[in-house]
Design a protein around this motif. Structure first.
Motif, PDB file in Angstrom:
ATOM      1  N   LYS A   1      -5.846  -1.231   6.286  1.00 24.96           N
ATOM      2  CA  LYS A   1      -5.380  -0.268   7.286  1.00 24.96           C
ATOM      3  C   LYS A   1      -5.929   1.139   7.010  1.00 24.96           C
ATOM      4  O   LYS A   1      -6.606   1.716   7.852  1.00 24.96           O
ATOM      5  CB  LYS A   1      -3.837  -0.251   7.262  1.00 24.96           C
ATOM      6  CG  LYS A   1      -3.232   0.022   8.600  1.00 24.96           C
ATOM      7  CD  LYS A   1      -1.759  -0.335   8.622  1.00 24.96           C
ATOM      8  CE  LYS A   1      -1.136   0.297   9.838  1.00 24.96           C
ATOM      9  NZ  LYS A   1      -0.425   1.528   9.534  1.00 24.96           N
ATOM     10  N   CYS A   2      -5.626   1.669   5.801  1.00 25.54           N
ATOM     11  CA  CYS A   2      -6.056   3.046   5.505  1.00 25.54           C
ATOM     12  C   CYS A   2      -7.365   3.092   4.722  1.00 25.54           C
ATOM     13  O   CYS A   2      -7.899   4.171   4.490  1.00 25.54           O
ATOM     14  CB  CYS A   2      -4.956   3.792   4.756  1.00 25.54           C
ATOM     15  SG  CYS A   2      -4.679   3.159   3.094  1.00 25.54           S
TER      16      CYS A   2
ATOM     17  N   VAL B   1       0.065   4.213   0.388  1.00 24.78           N
ATOM     18  CA  VAL B   1      -0.352   5.229   1.363  1.00 24.78           C
ATOM     19  C   VAL B   1       0.261   4.874   2.723  1.00 24.78           C
ATOM     20  O   VAL B   1       0.886   5.704   3.376  1.00 24.78           O
ATOM     21  CB  VAL B   1      -1.902   5.310   1.447  1.00 24.78           C
ATOM     22  CG1 VAL B   1      -2.331   6.326   2.496  1.00 24.78           C
ATOM     23  CG2 VAL B   1      -2.487   5.653   0.088  1.00 24.78           C
ATOM     24  N   CYS B   2       0.117   3.594   3.120  1.00 28.63           N
ATOM     25  CA  CYS B   2       0.673   3.150   4.403  1.00 28.63           C
ATOM     26  C   CYS B   2       2.178   2.860   4.283  1.00 28.63           C
ATOM     27  O   CYS B   2       2.877   2.799   5.294  1.00 28.63           O
ATOM     28  CB  CYS B   2      -0.030   1.890   4.875  1.00 28.63           C
ATOM     29  SG  CYS B   2      -1.785   2.105   5.113  1.00 28.63           S
TER      30      CYS B   2
ATOM     31  N   CYS C   1      -7.184  -1.469   1.061  1.00 28.48           N
ATOM     32  CA  CYS C   1      -6.173  -1.622   2.108  1.00 28.48           C
ATOM     33  C   CYS C   1      -6.904  -1.746   3.454  1.00 28.48           C
ATOM     34  O   CYS C   1      -7.733  -0.906   3.780  1.00 28.48           O
ATOM     35  CB  CYS C   1      -5.230  -0.413   2.123  1.00 28.48           C
ATOM     36  SG  CYS C   1      -4.179  -0.383   3.585  1.00 28.48           S
TER      37      CYS C   1
ATOM     38  N   CYS D   1       0.877  -1.169   0.000  1.00 26.74           N
ATOM     39  CA  CYS D   1       0.000   0.000   0.000  1.00 26.74           C
ATOM     40  C   CYS D   1       0.916   1.222   0.000  1.00 26.74           C
ATOM     41  O   CYS D   1       1.725   1.393   0.908  1.00 26.74           O
ATOM     42  CB  CYS D   1      -0.922   0.013   1.217  1.00 26.74           C
ATOM     43  SG  CYS D   1      -1.807   1.576   1.371  1.00 26.74           S
TER      44      CYS D   1
HETATM   45 ZN   LIG Z   1      -3.005   1.558   3.285  1.00 25.90          ZN
END
Ligand SMILES: [Zn+2]
Length: 202
Positions: free
Chosen positions: A41-42, A7-8, A39, A5
Motif C-alpha cells: 500500500k505505502c 505506516v498504514c 508494504c 504495516c
Molecule cells: Zn504500509
C-alpha cells in the motif's frame, strides 16, 4: 506474508524482496529467518524475523516479529506523568484505528500542557498564545500547537470531518514533539547555556 504495516496501521500482505537464514550450529533445528518486505500500500520497507518451530514432527516458521519499523513511540520520561498518560491514551486510539479520537485526545493533551504550565485562559486559543508570549514555546511550536487545537476542534465538533491514519500519526507526532521540546530539549539547552556561562566566568 501478512504483517502489520506501522505506516498504514493495518495488516497487509507484504511483498517479499529477499530473505536469509542465520543458523545456530549447536542446534540445527534452531535459527532465525530474516525477511525484507515491502508494504503493497505505502511501498515502505518492513523487516521481520521468524524462528522455526518444531511441532507435529515438522518444522514450521513462527509468527513474524517486526524489527523495522517498530512503530514504537518514544515518550520522554521528563514529560510529566499526567501528560504521558494522556499521550499513551492518544497512542492507543491511533493503534486501534480511532483516528478522530486520536485528534481529540491530542487536543486534550495540549490543553493539559497549558494547564500544567499555569497558562489557563478563557479558551485554548488564548492559552496557546500565552504559552508563546511567556516564552514557554517558540513561534514554530506555537504554530503546531495552534493547528492541533484547530484539528482537535474539527474532530470534536464536526461530524463530517474525516482523519486518515497518516493525519492521526502526524497529529500525534507533533503533539509528542511539542512536549519533548518543552520538557526535554529546552531544559537541556538551558542547562547547557548555564554550564557554558559558568565555565566562561571562571
Ligand atoms: Zn504500509
Amino acid at each position: 506474508m501478512v504483517v502489520e504495516c506501522h505506516v498504514c496501521n493495518i495488516n497487509v500482505d507484504a511483498i517479499e524482496h529477499g530473505s536469509y537464514r542465520v543458523d545456530n550450529p549447536l542446534e540445527p533445528l534452531e535459527g532465525e529467518i530474516y525477511k525484507f518486505l515491502k508494504c503493497p500500500k505505502c511501498k515502505k520497507p518492513i523487516l521481520t524475523v521468524q524462528n522455526p518451530e518444531f511441532f507435529a514432527d515438522q518444522i514450521h516458521l513462527g509468527t513474524p516479529r517486526l524489527l523495522f519499523p517498530t512503530g514504537d513511540f518514544h515518550l520522554n520520561p521528563t514529560i510529566p506523568e499526567q501528560l504521558r498518560k494522556s499521550l499513551q491514551e492518544s497512542i492507543q486510539c491511533y493503534r486501534g484505528g480511532a483516528n478522530t479520537a486520536t485528534a481529540i485526545m491530542c487536543r486534550r493533551t495540549i490543553e493539559g500542557f497549558c494547564s500544567l504550565k499555569d497558562v489557563k485562559s478563557g479558551n485554548l486559543a488564548e492559552s496557546i498564545k500565552k504559552l508563546k508570549e511567556t516564552g514557554i514555546i517558540n513561534k514554530q511550536l506555537f504554530e503546531w500547537a495552534n493547528q492541533l487545537r484547530l484539528l482537535g476542534n474539527e474532530a470534536a465538533h464536526n461530524i463530517d470531518s474525516t482523519f486518515t491514519s497518516t493525519d492521526a500519526r502526524d497529529i500525534l507526532d507533533f503533539t509528542i514533539a511539542i512536549l519533548d521540546f518543552s520538557y526535554s530539549f529546552k531544559q537541556k539547552f538551558d542547562d547547557f547555556i548555564e554550564r557554558r556561562k559558568n565555565i566562561n566566568n571562571r
